[in-house]
Design an enzyme around this catalytic site. Structure first.
Site, PDB file in Angstrom:
ATOM      1  N   SER A  45       0.817  -1.225   0.000  1.00 49.96           N
ATOM      2  CA  SER A  45       0.000   0.000   0.000  1.00 49.96           C
ATOM      3  C   SER A  45       0.842   1.263   0.000  1.00 49.96           C
ATOM      4  CB  SER A  45      -0.911   0.008   1.223  1.00 49.96           C
ATOM      5  OG  SER A  45      -0.166   0.153   2.415  1.00 49.96           O
ATOM      6  N   THR A 166      -2.228   2.616   3.690  1.00 51.00           N
ATOM      7  CA  THR A 166      -1.451   3.861   3.584  1.00 51.00           C
ATOM      8  C   THR A 166      -0.685   3.892   4.879  1.00 51.00           C
ATOM      9  OG1 THR A 166      -3.023   5.166   2.248  1.00 51.00           O
ATOM     10  CG2 THR A 166      -1.735   6.394   3.835  1.00 51.00           C
ATOM     11  N   THR A 184       1.613   6.825   0.515  1.00 52.04           N
ATOM     12  CA  THR A 184       0.713   5.770   0.011  1.00 52.04           C
ATOM     13  C   THR A 184       0.932   5.526  -1.472  1.00 52.04           C
ATOM     14  OG1 THR A 184      -1.627   5.116  -0.068  1.00 52.04           O
ATOM     15  CG2 THR A 184      -1.148   7.387  -0.648  1.00 52.04           C
ATOM     16  N   ARG A 194      -5.281   9.954 -10.328  1.00 45.88           N
ATOM     17  CA  ARG A 194      -6.161  10.201  -9.176  1.00 45.88           C
ATOM     18  C   ARG A 194      -5.337  10.479  -7.925  1.00 45.88           C
ATOM     19  NH1 ARG A 194      -6.425   7.597  -3.935  1.00 45.88           N
ATOM     20  NH2 ARG A 194      -8.515   7.838  -3.138  1.00 45.88           N
ATOM     21  N   ASP A 197      -6.550  11.517  -0.319  1.00 48.08           N
ATOM     22  CA  ASP A 197      -6.394  12.501   0.762  1.00 48.08           C
ATOM     23  C   ASP A 197      -4.932  12.646   1.199  1.00 48.08           C
ATOM     24  OD1 ASP A 197      -6.551   9.800   1.644  1.00 48.08           O
ATOM     25  OD2 ASP A 197      -6.918  10.471   3.690  1.00 48.08           O
ATOM     26  N   THR A 217      -6.163   7.415   6.894  1.00 47.86           N
ATOM     27  CA  THR A 217      -6.062   6.388   5.862  1.00 47.86           C
ATOM     28  C   THR A 217      -7.499   6.011   5.497  1.00 47.86           C
ATOM     29  OG1 THR A 217      -6.047   4.560   7.434  1.00 47.86           O
ATOM     30  CG2 THR A 217      -3.912   5.422   6.800  1.00 47.86           C
ATOM     31  N   GLY A 218      -7.634   5.207   4.465  1.00 49.51           N
ATOM     32  CA  GLY A 218      -8.976   4.776   4.066  1.00 49.51           C
ATOM     33  C   GLY A 218      -9.424   5.505   2.819  1.00 49.51           C
TER      34      GLY A 218
END
Ligand code: ASP
Length: 313
Positions: A45, A166, A184, A194, A197, A217-218
């Site tokens: 990741s 991340t 990340t 793309r 965040d 993260t997420g």
């Protein structure tokens, strides 16, 4: 002095603490810890061996913020350079800018003499192939790079089973300075270019010595829309405790109308080194290590139930 990190920061947190103990700054500590995560071939990741985008290219995002000066640096969609966090730091320190992306960021890395490296490992490529062979007719899966239009396959990036993560680090040094770093390879199978965040100051990363620091993260699109890291710090500024602030920022997610509603995780620290982490997904963890500890401790994040509200119009 203290360092906290997302659970995959285990490979770097001891080094981060070593740097602090040797007199390094909070910025030095987060960079040092994150570099080890970026080099970890088992972590798909972040950095080297990160999972690729829709076309099979690894694109990295990273940011760093100094809570003393509120200076920040970030890079997005960087190919072929392993240590995106160090590049983000150089943007902060050597340019009159905060953010560089794509070809410009790669040019800057080259100017600085950063070593080029192929970031796609056979393991990461095998995961990409396996998922794409399952989700996409074979006739397309092997030649995504050569198609004029790939937008119809972008939904594969929203697959809830899609692997992702991340790394986040927050450090407080012995001078009382906070710093936050995030790195990340972003959402695997993302549309090329793309940004999530992680490179967006205020969304995935924020540090302010006066009030605290937070990192996410997420599903980055959700944290961008709510400026989640900045929201946590703002809630602390308004007088909330760290637990109240992180809970409130996670609860905010429930208001998002989002057909791809997903997990968002936060780590946070106040100016006194009190820390906590939050998630709208059950059973998630983070790690911390203080200057008096021999090793890190892994501990649960606070689960905040955001229900299904976010999916409804
Ligand atoms: N937040 C990252 C992004 O949106 C991905 C992750 O943490 O899973 O790019």
């Amino acid at each position: 002095m203290i360092v906290i990190a997302s659970a995959n920061g285990k490979v770097g947190i001891r080094e981060s603490m070593r740097v602090l103990k040797a007199g390094g700054s909070a910025v030095d500590a987060v960079e040092a810890g994150i570099r080890l995560v970026e080099s970890n071939p088992d972590d798909h990741s972040v950095g080297y061996s990160g999972l690729p985008n829709l076309l099979g290219d690894v694109e990295l995002d990273a940011s760093i913020m100094d809570g003393l000066t509120l200076q920040a640096g970030s890079v997005g969609a960087v190919k072929n350079y392993e240590h995106a966090i160090s590049l983000a730091r150089k943007v902060m320190e050597e340019l009159p800018h905060v953010m560089l992306v794509g070809a410009g960021a790669e040019r800057f890395a080259k100017e600085l003499g950063f070593p080029e490296k192929d970031l796609l490992t056979p393991e990461a490529e095998a995961i990409y192939r396996q998922i794409f062979e399952k989700k996409i007719p074979d006739v397309y899966a092997h030649r995504m790079k050569y198609l004029d239009s790939v937008k119809k396959w972008a939904h594969v990036a929203a697959d809830p089973e899609r692997p992702n993560e991340t790394t986040n680090f927050i450090a407080l040094d012995d001078k009382g300075n906070l710093a936050t770093g995030v790195s990340t390879s972003g959402w695997s199978w993302k549309y090329p270019g793309r940004l999530g965040d992680s490179p967006i100051i205020g969304a995935g990363n924020y540090a302010d010595n006066r009030y605290g620091a937070a990192a996410c993260t997420g599903r980055g699109e959700m944290a961008i829309r709510l400026c989640t890291a900045h929201a946590v710090v703002t809630y602390m500024r308004m007088g909330m405790s760290i637990v109240e602030a992180g809970t409130e920022a996670t609860r905010d997610l429930a208001y998002l109308v989002d057909p791809y509603f997903g997990g968002v995780n936060i780590i946070a620290m106040d100016p006194n080194g009190n820390h906590c982490a939050f998630s709208n997904t059950k059973d998630t963890f983070y790690v911390y290590m203080t200057g008096t500890m021999d090793d890190y401790i892994e501990t649960p994040r606070v689960f905040v139930d955001t229900g299904d509200e976010g999916r409804k119009l």
